[in-house]
Design an enzyme around this catalytic site. Sequence first.
Site, PDB file in Angstrom:
ATOM      1  N   THR A 295       0.846  -1.418   0.170  1.00  0.00           N
ATOM      2  CA  THR A 295      -0.007   0.071  -0.012  1.00  0.00           C
ATOM      3  C   THR A 295       0.878   1.306  -0.095  1.00  0.00           C
ATOM      4  OG1 THR A 295      -1.895  -1.038   1.204  1.00  0.00           O
ATOM      5  CG2 THR A 295      -1.763   1.226   1.355  1.00  0.00           C
TER       6      THR A 295
ATOM      7  N   SER B 146       1.141  -7.526  -1.035  1.00  0.00           N
ATOM      8  CA  SER B 146       1.599  -8.503  -0.301  1.00  0.00           C
ATOM      9  C   SER B 146       0.811  -9.877  -0.057  1.00  0.00           C
ATOM     10  CB  SER B 146       2.171  -8.074   0.977  1.00  0.00           C
ATOM     11  OG  SER B 146       1.057  -7.958   2.057  1.00  0.00           O
TER      12      SER B 146
END
Length: 336
Positions: A13, A54
């Site tokens: 992010t 991720s």
Amino acid sequence: MMTRVVVLATGGTIASRFDASGSASVRDGGADLLTGLAGRPAQEDVVDVLHTNSYLMTLRDIRTVVDAVATQVARPDVRGVVVAHGTDTLEETACAVALCVDTPKPVVFTGAQRTPDSEDPDGERNLRDALHVAAAESSRGRGVMVVFAGKVLPAVGCRKLRTLDLDAFDAVNVPPLGKITGSRLRYSGPAQRALGALEALPMTAAFDHARVAVVMLYPGFDARLLDACVAQGSAAVILGGMGAGNANPAVQAWVAQAVADGTMVGLSSRVPFGPVAALYGAGGGASLAAAGAVGMGGLSIFQARILVAVLASASGQSLAPRTRSAVEALEHRSSR
């Protein structure tokens, strides 16, 4: 001369931006993360290791990060390393690095809950804090850490507990290490060996394909899902037991047969805080231990999976005794 810190960018992010459809994906590279970042305490080298969210990472990707960290801490001119990582699986990668990279130099994982093009993003603060921690002489010898929302947490024992809050991570079953406010870093005690009596573990290429399943248990669980895990080639299964690590007689019978057939069975808990304990019979933790399940102590079920996958990647004696020894060594960490 300024202190040198290496920033390893992997995506997440902190490096993502929204598109016209309203969804976010990784756009920025490592150099973009540092552009305009004020108050940096060190001279940075930036290495783009991965470029992914991720939740898409594989065990091969985790090994890529482990190898990148090992390469950078071996450089004599490097004081510390910062890994910018997505938060969804940060705890797994940070755990793998902690288990497999032997260095007194600080290795600091961080990330963000909001993209840099969001209102009030948090990535810059977290990255700046991580750089301060990595550059500080007082961070030496403290192992791999996670720095997030002003907290300094140990990698082994760190867990994401809040999906969207900026204060996303906490230490679970181990004490936090300290706090950082602005450029002021305060540790709660002296440096101690983060892995207790456990020595750094080798990670081989076999880690990429380690088949370690995680199964959460629930009332009425009948073990057919566990049969499917073994049928699909899992060398180990980590159970997320109820309470302190409890199941039922059907699971107890399955554990006994699986262990006899050569499958390693680990026992964790679906409860975030507290260790597993062999307290109850009739399929409870005491029964599972008697059937051959290996208690994973206070490790979260997801970090337990990483530990077992690392151990499974190395040749040697059977997996269960090595896992039991590793967990016992990890548990020998003095508290503050």
